[in-house]
Design a protein around this motif. Structure first.
Motif, PDB file in Angstrom:
ATOM      1  N   SER A   1       0.824  -1.214   0.000  1.00 30.88           N
ATOM      2  CA  SER A   1       0.000   0.000   0.000  1.00 30.88           C
ATOM      3  C   SER A   1       0.855   1.261   0.000  1.00 30.88           C
TER       4      SER A   1
ATOM      5  N   ALA B   1      -1.663   3.216  -2.666  1.00 26.92           N
ATOM      6  CA  ALA B   1      -2.999   2.612  -2.744  1.00 26.92           C
ATOM      7  C   ALA B   1      -3.349   1.974  -1.413  1.00 26.92           C
TER       8      ALA B   1
ATOM      9  N   CYS C   1      -6.819  -3.585  -5.217  1.00 25.60           N
ATOM     10  CA  CYS C   1      -6.552  -2.151  -5.082  1.00 25.60           C
ATOM     11  C   CYS C   1      -7.871  -1.392  -5.002  1.00 25.60           C
TER      12      CYS C   1
ATOM     13  N   HIS D   1      -0.391  -1.402 -11.419  1.00 23.16           N
ATOM     14  CA  HIS D   1      -1.624  -0.633 -11.213  1.00 23.16           C
ATOM     15  C   HIS D   1      -2.047  -0.036 -12.561  1.00 23.16           C
TER      16      HIS D   1
END
Length: 697
Positions: free
Chosen positions: A63, A70, A101, A165
């Protein structure tokens, strides 16, 4: 930067993969060597094995990706019971968790809101609408699966299905690599971190207003040069929502207490290291440790002291509560875990302690305390010693406080109080003088037969368990006085903030105790540690933390301790607030020393008693502590009565030899003048405004 990748032929080879445990508090995919699977359901995916206890560290690390910050949410979760599969697959799971995510999988970037828009319309991709999160859905496909392996429950298999991502076109959809996200919140994580949430919630529990919290946060952001992440965009609405959450929260999740506790465990499973429901002869046991408590255990417990504080047998709460404590840099006791049980915690310690040790060693395999202090004679010492591999010390704080408060309540004469207190201390060590505990107690009762009120209270409360305490003193070394004061400070805070809220409830519920511990009580300790670490809000710091006698004793100068070397039955300590006042400590240096200051006269451990104990130990001016005398006698007895087992004999002789060498070294230091007591002209000259020592007949 991506981790190194290799090839394997089949998924069945996963158990031959190395278990990776990166040496970081939090770690991400870049710290792992990934293996790409060929064929099967996971064909093309990256896989790796890590300890299951470190899954949360991996999620937090992922994260914190610098290019694409994220939050990974749990998209789905499934569990199986042990023994439910006859022939489990090599990648069969006990627990299956899919993390996705928070910027996906739906994509609302091209959806334009219109008046009268049907809120039930489906997005172009994904499962459907997620109320309240449409503004952050950008079609991100980054997700991974974690399997707690059925055949090896201590391991977790990470299957990274999509490590980038990106959206369905393969283009970056948020973070610094997404040109459309530059200058918007999509550059950062979609939600505030758990750390900031804990900080704000703790401040709200501590009574800090919404405006002050927002102002303090804005000042911090300006101090480090402007917004750098999602946390820096904290708004009044964020704080108001958390304030509303606290106001509307309730301990009662279900009308039935047992069901309510199970619901709490399900919602806070990350904070539960052991849970056993009541079933037949099996008692209820719940072990609680938050992430912050785990951090404090790692920070202060390693090579330090761990102490237990038990409330077993308390009339104010129906369940046994054990608090495990560590001691911070200011010698304050910090709760690092709570264990609640419907029966004796000491007798069931073999059930919950291994789970706690596994949890801490999952973070740091080298973690080990210097000593563990037990305050309950029913604790299974062998289990603690095996789990922590450290010394076990007996903490007599409960006994000392209980006896002293009983004497202050039932005896009026101070001279009688201090003599009875000293005599009670001798009872605990009676077996080392060749007498039995029964004879020592009978002698005490005969001498003080005129103190009928205290004698009756002693018979009812302490006589049934005095033998248990005496046996513990005979088999375990006793802890020094200093930690007693910190444990007492914790006890006073627990009593005022938690136990007091339970008193008067006709039907004491376990969920109420859990709620009180994990919300306001936990927040007070978090906030107190935040003040220590940052220096902010010093004026709001809890009074008990500021008046910890152990910490205060360390700031009393040696020159303020007045001791007559010809009469070591008492000492004086000059008041730090008024130098014209000095307090008398009787039986100095002993675990059962007694001071005449106001704090001690209500049954508490005072800074003067602790200072004198430290002073006497360092200067060798008074008799050793009773525990030291017992330990010395045990060594002599060991030399006179050698064991038959040659291995035990060899170990015992090596330990005694080492102790003799240490004692000889201390004697050499004393002879060289480094440990000599202060001269008579330094410590026995009293100021003119302080009365001389009283005479003892």
């Amino acid at each position: 930067m991506k981790g190194h990748e290799a090839k394997v032929a089949r998924m069945e080879d996963i158990l031959s993969l190395p278990v990776q445990d990166p040496p970081y508090v939090e770690f991400c995919a870049a710290h792992i060597n990934w293996v790409k699977v060929e064929g099967g359901r996971q064909g093309g995916d990256d896989i790796a094995l890590i300890p299951f206890s470190r899954v949360n560290d991996f999620v937090k690390g992922e994260s914190s990706n610098a290019e694409c910050p994220a939050n990974f949410r749990v998209e789905s979760r499934r569990k199986r019971a042990e023994g439910s599969l006859n022939k489990p697959r090599v990648d069969g799971y006990l627990e299956y968790t899919l993390y996705w995510c928070s910027y996906g999988p739906e994509d609302y970037r091209d959806v334009e809101p219109h008046i009268g828009e049907n809120s039930s319309s489906k997005p172009a991709t994904g499962k459907g609408s997620r109320p309240g999160r449409r503004h952050m859905m950008r079609g991100c496909l980054c997700h991974f699966t974690v399997k707690r392996l059925y055949t090896r429950p201590l391991l977790a298999l990470i299957i990274y299905n999509q490590r980038n991502h990106v959206d369905k076109t393969g283009a970056p959809c948020h973070g610094l690599l997404d040109q459309e996200a530059v200058g918007t919140r999509a550059m950062y994580a979609p939600r505030i971190s758990e750390e900031l949430r804990q900080k704000v919630m703790s401040m709200l529990h501590a009574g800090i207003s919404l405006d002050k919290i927002v102002q303090h946060h804005m000042e911090e952001v300006q101090r480090h040069g402007g917004p750098l992440n999602r946390d820096d965009f904290l708004t009044r609405n964020d704080v108001r929502n958390m304030e509303r959450l606290i106001r509307n929260s309730s301990h009662e999740l279900h009308s039935d207490d047992n069901c309510s506790v199970k619901l709490w465990v399900q919602r806070h499973h990350k904070h539960v290291f052991y849970f056993q429901e009541t079933s037949g002869s099996e008692p209820f046991i719940l072990g609680i440790q938050t992430d912050w408590q785990l951090q404090q255990m790692l920070r202060y417990g390693h090579s330090g002291l761990i102490a237990s504080h038990s409330t077993s047998g308390s009339k104010k709460i129906k369940n046994s509560l054990c608090s495990l404590l560590a001691f911070d840099s200011s010698q304050n006791a910090v709760p690092i875990a709570w264990i609640i049980s419907s029966s004796s915690l000491g007798q069931n310690i073999h059930k919950w302690l291994p789970s706690l040790v596994e949890r801490i060693h999952g973070k740091d395999t080298r973690w080990r305390p210097n000593a563990f202090l037990v305050d309950d004679p029913s604790f299974q010492v062998s289990v603690i010693r095996e789990a922590f591999q450290c010394r076990i010390l007996l903490c007599l704080w409960h006994v000392r406080r209980g006896w002293l408060k009983g004497l202050l309540k039932h005896c009026i004469n101070f001279d009688v109080q201090r003599e009875m207190f000293k005599h009670l201390g001798r009872i605990l060590y009676c077996t080392r003088n060749g007498s039995s505990s029964r004879d020592a107690v009978e002698e005490f009762l005969q001498i003080y037969i005129d103190q009928s009120a205290f004698v009756e209270s002693f018979r009812n409360k302490w006589l049934p368990k005095i033998e248990l305490w005496v046996n513990c003193v005979r088999t375990l070394p006793v802890a020094a006085l200093e930690p007693y004061a910190s444990i007492e400070s914790y006890h006073l805070r627990l009593k005022s903030r938690v136990i007091s809220s339970l008193v008067g409830k006709s039907n004491q519920r376990v969920d109420l105790l859990i709620h009180a511990l994990t919300t306001q009580f936990h927040s007070f300790y978090w906030f107190d540690q935040y003040i220590v670490d940052t220096g902010y809000f010093e004026n709001l710091r809890d009074r008990i933390s500021l008046t910890n006698p152990w910490y205060q004793a360390l700031h009393i100068l040696d020159m303020d301790v007045l001791l007559d070397e010809e009469n070591l039955q008492f000492a004086k300590v000059v008041s730090q607030a008024d130098t014209s006042v000095a307090y008398t400590i009787w039986n100095p240096g002993s675990e059962f020393g007694l001071c005449d200051c106001s704090w001690s006269m209500v049954g508490n451990m005072c800074k003067h008693t602790i200072k004198v104990a430290i002073f006497c130990t360092s200067r060798q001016l008074a008799r050793p502590l009773l525990s030291t005398q017992v330990y010395r006698e045990a060594l002599l007895n060991l030399l006179q009565n050698l064991p038959d087992d040659p291995l035990v004999l060899e170990h015992a002789i090596s330990q005694v030899t080492r102790m003799q060498q240490d004692i000889k070294s201390l004697e050499d230091l004393a002879n060289s003048g480094l440990l000599q007591p202060l001269s008579t002209g330094t410590n026995t000259v009293l100021p003119d405004n302080i009365q001389p020592f009283p005479r003892i007949n």
